[in-house]
Enzyme design. Structure first.
Site, mmCIF file in Angstrom:
data_model
loop_
_atom_site.group_PDB
_atom_site.id
_atom_site.type_symbol
_atom_site.label_atom_id
_atom_site.label_comp_id
_atom_site.label_asym_id
_atom_site.label_seq_id
_atom_site.Cartn_x
_atom_site.Cartn_y
_atom_site.Cartn_z
ATOM 1 N N LYS A 133 -9.445 -0.520 20.203
ATOM 2 C CA LYS A 133 -8.083 -0.814 19.723
ATOM 3 C C LYS A 133 -8.077 -1.860 18.629
ATOM 4 O O LYS A 133 -7.285 -1.783 17.684
ATOM 5 C CB LYS A 133 -7.204 -1.253 20.890
ATOM 6 C CG LYS A 133 -7.747 -2.441 21.679
ATOM 7 C CD LYS A 133 -8.266 -2.040 23.036
ATOM 8 C CE LYS A 133 -9.166 -3.103 23.621
ATOM 9 N NZ LYS A 133 -9.422 -2.991 25.029
ATOM 10 N N LYS A 151 -2.873 -2.792 20.928
ATOM 11 C CA LYS A 151 -2.438 -1.497 21.493
ATOM 12 C C LYS A 151 -1.021 -1.166 21.035
ATOM 13 O O LYS A 151 -0.704 -0.006 20.731
ATOM 14 C CB LYS A 151 -2.522 -1.551 23.013
ATOM 15 C CG LYS A 151 -3.957 -1.709 23.521
ATOM 16 C CD LYS A 151 -3.980 -2.097 24.996
ATOM 17 C CE LYS A 151 -5.393 -2.307 25.503
ATOM 18 N NZ LYS A 151 -5.424 -2.999 26.799
HETATM 19 N N1 HSE Z 1 -8.912 -6.116 28.601
HETATM 20 C C1 HSE Z 1 -8.143 -4.938 28.657
HETATM 21 C C2 HSE Z 1 -7.092 -5.095 29.745
HETATM 22 C C3 HSE Z 1 -9.038 -3.758 28.914
HETATM 23 O O1 HSE Z 1 -7.168 -6.039 30.514
HETATM 24 O O2 HSE Z 1 -6.178 -4.298 29.813
HETATM 25 C C4 HSE Z 1 -8.464 -2.449 28.500
HETATM 26 O O3 HSE Z 1 -8.162 -2.370 27.156
#
Ligand code: HSE
Length: 452
Positions: free
Chosen positions: A121, A221
């Site tokens: 992402k 995201k």
């Molecule tokens: N570090 C991210 C989370 C992992 O905790 O959602 C998934 O992208």
């Protein structure tokens, strides 16, 4: 013919194609999940894709570890560039992470005519425009379902399932680590640090956990979802990002008492003047389904003009859930590999020559409601001063609670909920409130969304 024999029969179509050859870059948490899912469900995947999908080469710096996973069933190399240049690879899966090497690898793969599946992402939010443009020129696909909300097929839903709609807004819990921390703080009264360590030990957190707790991962995201929802370029640098590290037990408790739960939300909204793109802790009415997405789970609300609100829920991190999305992309790319590039689904849902230049709004222009908490000296006239400042800034109060002072304490907490207001007006009111001699310390400001 017996049913068993029938189901294992290959169609003429299937048998006429050679297996797709995949190069896997990185066989860590997600990569080993991909390896496992592809082997475990090989038959079903082949029936869906129309041909076998084989990982023929794996690149990982930890060569011995990689060998211990693939057990001689794929070639293992230390140099990922060897894979993206190999004439014997059709699709590259990039699971290395980061921006720099990952970008060079993705661009090199595209240049060499490979399709790319990525869970990265950060890479797409920051360099996606460049990578998609290169891919379009080369006529190759970039697939990235795993980059947003792990196993939830939200990219597919936004890009294809909701294609009839004018999307109005998206509000998502899209960082499992911070959601896990907030749940643990609320349920068990755990301190922030303990909950973070627990999330890290379970393998949810990013390599740099500040990305999780300061909202950066969620903003990556959100940037991707916003681009697909509204047909705009990736604009991560314009996303407003505020994390959960300053939230206190007090605010979590006061919010609950008022019927709200605090969640780290990524929100993108189309309003008249432009697009809102923001990540911050948010009070959400406890009765909303999304307020009850707990632990490491993710939940995304999408409001389309025709369909109304829709909710997507599932595991947003972890080896197998993320592998589920990566392998779904492999199936998609495999199915479309022989299609003309112009007949494939556009990377960002809208035709590349029909992207919109509607601006992303600065945070000061955003309109939402607010939770304001301040500690004041308990004496006559204090409330009058506060409400005058808010009224002067055109901020209307929806609810107000004055908490009981602690034993022997002369100062009290006041919590205010406002109606929808413009952020810059709220900021200027807060500055004035903080200057009042009867107000002690800073005002805590948390945004509130009704999500209707
Ligand atoms: N570090 C991210 C989370 C992992 O905790 O959602 C998934 O992208």
């Amino acid at each position: 013919m017996k049913a068993a024999a029938k189901s294992s029969m290959k169609s003429g179509h299937e048998s006429s194609y050679k297996p797709i050859r995949v190069g896997l870059l990185g066989i860590g948490t997600v990569g080993s999940g991909v390896w496992e899912v592809l082997r475990r469900n090989a038959d079903e995947i082949q029936r869906r894709a129309g041909r076998a999908i084989d990982i023929t080469v794996v690149a990982d710096k930890a060569i011995e570890h990689a060998r211990s996973i693939v057990k001689g069933k794929a070639k293992v190399v230390g140099d990922a560039f060897e894979v993206v240049r190999s004439p014997e690879v059709d699709i590259v899966i990039e699971l290395i992470g980061g921006y720099t090497v990952a970008r060079d690898l993705a661009l090199e793969a595209v240049k060499n005519g490979k399709h790319v599946v990525t869970a990265n992402k950060a890479l797409l939010a920051t360099h996606g425009n460049q990578i998609f443009m290169a891919a379009q020129k080369q006529g190759v696909m970039i697939a990235f379902e795993a980059a947003v909300a792990g196993g939830i097929p939200i990219i597919k839903a936004l890009r294809e399932g909701l294609a009839a709609n004018r999307i109005e807004w998206i509000a998502g819990i899209i960082n499992g680590t911070s959601n896990f921390i907030l749940s643990e703080m609320r349920d068990k009264g755990l301190p922030f640090e303990t909950a973070l360590k627990d999330a890290q030990s379970r393998g949810y957190a990013e390599a740099d956990p500040t990305f999780d707790i300061e909202g950066v991962d969620a903003a990556h995201k959100l940037t991707i979802m916003s681009a697909i929802a509204f047909g705009i370029p990736m604009q991560f640098s314009k996303a407003y990002t505020e994390g959960i590290s300053k939230l206190t037990q007090e605010d979590i408790r006061y919010a609950e008492e008022l019927g709200y739960r605090i969640k780290l939300l990524g929100i993108t909204k189309r309003v008249k003047a432009g697009i809102e793109l923001r990540v911050h802790p948010t009070l959400v009415p406890t009765r909303r389904l999304i307020a009850n997405v707990e632990g490491v789970m993710n939940g995304i609300l999408v409001k389309g003009d025709a369909v109304g609100p829709t909710l997507y829920y599932g595991a947003g991190a972890g080896s197998m859930p993320t592998a589920s999305a990566v392998v779904a992309d492999l199936v998609d790319v495999t199915r479309l590999i022989t299609a003309d590039p112009e007949h494939r689904v556009p990377h960002l849902a809208f035709q590349p020559d029909r992207m919109s230049d509607i601006p992303v709004l600065p945070m000061g222009e955003v309109e939402t409601s607010y939770y304001l908490r301040m500690r004041v000296v308990d004496k006559p006239g204090v409330l009058a001063d506060l409400t005058r400042i808010l009224a002067d800034a055109s901020i209307s109060i929806e609810a107000m609670v004055q908490k009981e002072p602690a034993e022997g304490e002369s100062k009290v907490d006041i919590v205010l909920l406002t109606h929808i207001a413009i952020e810059k007006n709220v900021d200027s009111a807060i500055r004035k409130i903080e200057k009042l001699r009867t107000v002690v310390g800073k005002v805590t400001r948390i945004r509130l969304e009704a999500l209707l």
